[in-house]
Design a protein around this motif. Structure first.
Motif, mmCIF file in Angstrom:
data_model
loop_
_atom_site.group_PDB
_atom_site.id
_atom_site.type_symbol
_atom_site.label_atom_id
_atom_site.label_comp_id
_atom_site.label_asym_id
_atom_site.label_seq_id
_atom_site.Cartn_x
_atom_site.Cartn_y
_atom_site.Cartn_z
ATOM 1 N N MET A 186 0.839 -1.193 0.000
ATOM 2 C CA MET A 186 0.000 0.000 0.000
ATOM 3 C C MET A 186 0.882 1.254 0.000
ATOM 4 O O MET A 186 1.801 1.375 0.814
ATOM 5 C CB MET A 186 -0.886 0.005 1.244
ATOM 6 C CG MET A 186 -1.712 1.266 1.438
ATOM 7 S SD MET A 186 -3.117 1.408 0.314
ATOM 8 C CE MET A 186 -4.279 0.256 1.061
ATOM 9 N N ILE A 187 0.624 2.149 -0.945
ATOM 10 C CA ILE A 187 1.319 3.436 -0.940
ATOM 11 C C ILE A 187 0.329 4.502 -0.479
ATOM 12 O O ILE A 187 -0.887 4.343 -0.601
ATOM 13 C CB ILE A 187 1.876 3.796 -2.332
ATOM 14 C CG1 ILE A 187 0.757 3.777 -3.379
ATOM 15 C CG2 ILE A 187 3.018 2.870 -2.712
ATOM 16 C CD1 ILE A 187 1.190 4.347 -4.716
ATOM 17 N N SER A 188 0.864 5.594 0.050
ATOM 18 C CA SER A 188 -0.021 6.599 0.629
ATOM 19 C C SER A 188 0.210 7.986 0.051
ATOM 20 O O SER A 188 1.336 8.480 0.003
ATOM 21 C CB SER A 188 0.167 6.658 2.147
ATOM 22 O OG SER A 188 -0.669 7.649 2.705
ATOM 23 N N PHE A 189 -0.895 8.595 -0.369
ATOM 24 C CA PHE A 189 -0.941 10.006 -0.733
ATOM 25 C C PHE A 189 -2.076 10.655 0.054
ATOM 26 O O PHE A 189 -2.700 11.609 -0.398
ATOM 27 C CB PHE A 189 -1.165 10.170 -2.242
ATOM 28 C CG PHE A 189 -0.021 9.663 -3.071
ATOM 29 C CD1 PHE A 189 1.053 10.489 -3.377
ATOM 30 C CD2 PHE A 189 0.004 8.347 -3.518
ATOM 31 C CE1 PHE A 189 2.121 10.016 -4.121
ATOM 32 C CE2 PHE A 189 1.067 7.861 -4.268
ATOM 33 C CZ PHE A 189 2.127 8.702 -4.577
ATOM 34 N N GLU A 190 -2.328 10.116 1.244
ATOM 35 C CA GLU A 190 -3.485 10.519 2.045
ATOM 36 C C GLU A 190 -3.280 11.887 2.703
ATOM 37 O O GLU A 190 -4.207 12.676 2.811
ATOM 38 C CB GLU A 190 -3.759 9.438 3.095
ATOM 39 C CG GLU A 190 -5.014 9.658 3.918
ATOM 40 C CD GLU A 190 -4.717 10.362 5.227
ATOM 41 O OE1 GLU A 190 -5.628 11.024 5.743
ATOM 42 O OE2 GLU A 190 -3.582 10.251 5.730
ATOM 43 N N ILE B 147 6.926 19.933 -3.489
ATOM 44 C CA ILE B 147 6.329 20.594 -4.647
ATOM 45 C C ILE B 147 6.806 19.943 -5.946
ATOM 46 O O ILE B 147 6.029 19.752 -6.892
ATOM 47 C CB ILE B 147 6.655 22.102 -4.646
ATOM 48 C CG1 ILE B 147 6.069 22.765 -3.388
ATOM 49 C CG2 ILE B 147 6.122 22.776 -5.897
ATOM 50 C CD1 ILE B 147 4.581 22.550 -3.205
ATOM 51 N N ALA B 148 8.060 19.552 -6.004
ATOM 52 C CA ALA B 148 8.567 18.848 -7.187
ATOM 53 C C ALA B 148 7.840 17.521 -7.379
ATOM 54 O O ALA B 148 7.480 17.139 -8.498
ATOM 55 C CB ALA B 148 10.076 18.615 -7.051
ATOM 56 N N MET B 149 7.601 16.810 -6.274
ATOM 57 C CA MET B 149 6.859 15.554 -6.341
ATOM 58 C C MET B 149 5.408 15.800 -6.769
ATOM 59 O O MET B 149 4.814 14.994 -7.497
ATOM 60 C CB MET B 149 6.888 14.849 -4.984
ATOM 61 C CG MET B 149 8.255 14.350 -4.539
ATOM 62 S SD MET B 149 8.908 12.988 -5.561
ATOM 63 C CE MET B 149 10.088 13.902 -6.579
ATOM 64 N N ALA B 150 4.829 16.910 -6.308
ATOM 65 C CA ALA B 150 3.444 17.232 -6.668
ATOM 66 C C ALA B 150 3.307 17.495 -8.160
ATOM 67 O O ALA B 150 2.305 17.123 -8.784
ATOM 68 C CB ALA B 150 2.967 18.444 -5.868
ATOM 69 N N GLU B 151 4.307 18.130 -8.752
ATOM 70 C CA GLU B 151 4.264 18.374 -10.195
ATOM 71 C C GLU B 151 4.292 17.055 -10.966
ATOM 72 O O GLU B 151 3.583 16.880 -11.961
ATOM 73 C CB GLU B 151 5.436 19.268 -10.605
ATOM 74 C CG GLU B 151 5.266 20.725 -10.202
ATOM 75 C CD GLU B 151 4.026 21.350 -10.820
ATOM 76 O OE1 GLU B 151 3.836 21.213 -12.048
ATOM 77 O OE2 GLU B 151 3.220 21.940 -10.075
ATOM 78 N N THR C 19 7.746 11.961 0.173
ATOM 79 C CA THR C 19 7.315 11.284 -1.047
ATOM 80 C C THR C 19 8.523 10.958 -1.920
ATOM 81 O O THR C 19 9.429 11.778 -2.089
ATOM 82 C CB THR C 19 6.339 12.174 -1.845
ATOM 83 O OG1 THR C 19 5.215 12.503 -1.008
ATOM 84 C CG2 THR C 19 5.832 11.460 -3.087
ATOM 85 N N THR C 20 8.531 9.762 -2.495
ATOM 86 C CA THR C 20 9.662 9.331 -3.317
ATOM 87 C C THR C 20 9.234 9.108 -4.764
ATOM 88 O O THR C 20 8.047 8.946 -5.070
ATOM 89 C CB THR C 20 10.255 8.016 -2.778
ATOM 90 O OG1 THR C 20 9.282 6.969 -2.935
ATOM 91 C CG2 THR C 20 10.645 8.148 -1.317
ATOM 92 N N ASP C 21 10.217 9.060 -5.641
ATOM 93 C CA ASP C 21 9.945 8.732 -7.036
ATOM 94 C C ASP C 21 9.386 7.317 -7.157
ATOM 95 O O ASP C 21 8.577 7.041 -8.054
ATOM 96 C CB ASP C 21 11.228 8.859 -7.872
ATOM 97 C CG ASP C 21 11.556 10.305 -8.194
ATOM 98 O OD1 ASP C 21 10.652 11.038 -8.642
ATOM 99 O OD2 ASP C 21 12.720 10.707 -8.014
ATOM 100 N N GLU C 22 9.788 6.435 -6.260
ATOM 101 C CA GLU C 22 9.263 5.074 -6.271
ATOM 102 C C GLU C 22 7.773 5.061 -5.947
ATOM 103 O O GLU C 22 6.996 4.305 -6.550
ATOM 104 C CB GLU C 22 10.036 4.205 -5.275
ATOM 105 C CG GLU C 22 9.568 2.758 -5.189
ATOM 106 C CD GLU C 22 9.786 1.965 -6.475
ATOM 107 O OE1 GLU C 22 9.299 0.817 -6.531
ATOM 108 O OE2 GLU C 22 10.428 2.489 -7.413
ATOM 109 N N ASP C 23 7.346 5.892 -4.997
ATOM 110 C CA ASP C 23 5.917 6.021 -4.694
ATOM 111 C C ASP C 23 5.142 6.409 -5.949
ATOM 112 O O ASP C 23 4.087 5.831 -6.251
ATOM 113 C CB ASP C 23 5.677 7.085 -3.627
ATOM 114 C CG ASP C 23 6.240 6.714 -2.267
ATOM 115 O OD1 ASP C 23 6.304 5.508 -1.966
ATOM 116 O OD2 ASP C 23 6.614 7.637 -1.520
#
Length: 351
Positions: free
Chosen positions: A1-5, A271-275, A336-340
């Motif tokens: 399970m990955i999370s963006f909650e 913010i970079a991950m959000a983009e 947050t990671t690139d793998e996520d």
């Protein structure tokens, strides 16, 4: 399970944890009078270019909002905010519990507008029965907003000018302040400190285990008398005040290689991950509810897909959107990671 909650379901950044470990065996003064808290205060004042600011450490955002608002208002006054504001929606009546009415006004994309605020004040001032209602005593905004949007510098300045014209303090909820600053084109920490009377710097959602740094700028409104005592009165005073102080000491330390505060580095990463997240969600064909430049992204997902996605991805169902869809929130953070993101992209590709 990955999370963006949400952006506070991780622990703390390793540098923050290491600073806690490195200082753990040292004895200190209590209630925030330790040397690390003092160092953190000086670092925050320097980052804000506000050398005389009053800086206090609390443990959470609801604490910060409730105590600051109660301290800035008289007993018969209320706080004006956008209808979508956190204090009006998601704080279980914490402000009202202290006896202050939350006066919610219409908002646009989660933002309170200066003209709406001024119109409300004119209606209030010309009401011959105004002494029978909760009197507006201050204004509260969030940066970024609960919908992931940002006030421009001009919008904040316009609101602040209305506040100054009516002798009301402006308080900025900065639970996600780092992410807002990282995404903003024209609002910086020193600029914000010049255009409000109080704000707080959220650590809980930006690399700390817990903690918020409340800042009273002192330009037009002094630090409320007895604020320390009011923190205790609200049950918000931590005996081990160093817990927050040590963490902010780490977050506001400049990295010698990047020349950036750790707080800034972590915020920019989110913010970079959000983009990248926006690109993945867009490629999956989801419609965006609102154009958010910050770490909160709101998309519309068919009901038939929501339950299936929930089995592999943690995200927030915000509210129904029409008969057949849900408005859902995906959030990135300092962790947050690139793998996520890669895993999310794969899940959406084979849905």
């Amino acid at each position: 399970m990955i999370s963006f909650e949400c952006d506070y379901n991780n622990g703390a950044h390793p540098k923050v944890l290491q600073h806690l470990v490195d200082t753990n065996s040292e004895i200190s003064l209590t209630y925030g009078f330790d040397r690390w808290s003092e160092q953190a205060r000086e670092k925050i004042r320097a980052a804000c270019c506000c050398p005389d600011a009053g800086v206090y450490f609390l443990q959470g955002g609801t604490q910060a909002n409730a105590v600051v608002i109660d301290s800035l208002l008289r007993s018969y006054e209320g706080v004006v905010c956008a209808e979508t504001a956190h204090i009006n929606v998601h704080e279980a009546g914490a402000v009202e519990a202290a006896g202050h009415r939350v006066i919610a006004l219409e908002s646009v994309d989660g933002k309170l507008r200066a003209d709406v605020l001024e119109r409300y004040m004119q209606v209030y001032l010309h009401d011959e029965s105004r002494e029978h209602v909760a009197q507006p005593g201050m204004v509260y905004i969030t940066f970024p907003t609960e919908m992931g949007t940002l006030y421009t510098a001009a919008e904040i300045e316009a609101i602040y000018n209305v506040c100054l014209g009516h002798g009301m303090p402006l308080f900025v909820d900065g639970a996600r302040l780092g992410y807002g600053l990282a995404a903003s084109a024209d609002v910086t920490l020193p600029w914000l400190a010049r255009h409000c009377d109080a704000f707080y710097i959220g650590g809980t959602k930006c690399g700390a285990l817990c903690g918020e740094a409340v800042v009273f700028t002192g330009h037009h409104v002094p630090t409320p008398r007895g604020f320390f005592s009011n923190v205790k009165r609200h049950g918000a005073l931590s005996a081990k005040g160093r817990l927050a102080g040590v963490q902010f000491d780490a977050l506001f330390t400049t990295d010698p290689d990047s020349g950036l505060l750790l707080y800034t580095e972590l915020s920019r990463h989110a913010i970079a991950m959000a983009e990248k997240l926006k690109g993945i969600l867009r490629k999956a064909g989801f419609a965006f509810y609102i154009d958010s430049p910050t770490n909160q992204q709101f998309v519309i997902i068919p009901n038939s897909l929501v339950a299936r996605l929930k089995k592999e991805v943690d995200f927030t169902i915000w509210q129904p959107h029409g008969k057949d869809s849900m408005l859902c929130r995906f959030v990135t953070s300092w962790a947050t990671t690139d793998e996520d993101l890669r895993i999310l992209a794969d899940i959406l590709l084979r849905r």
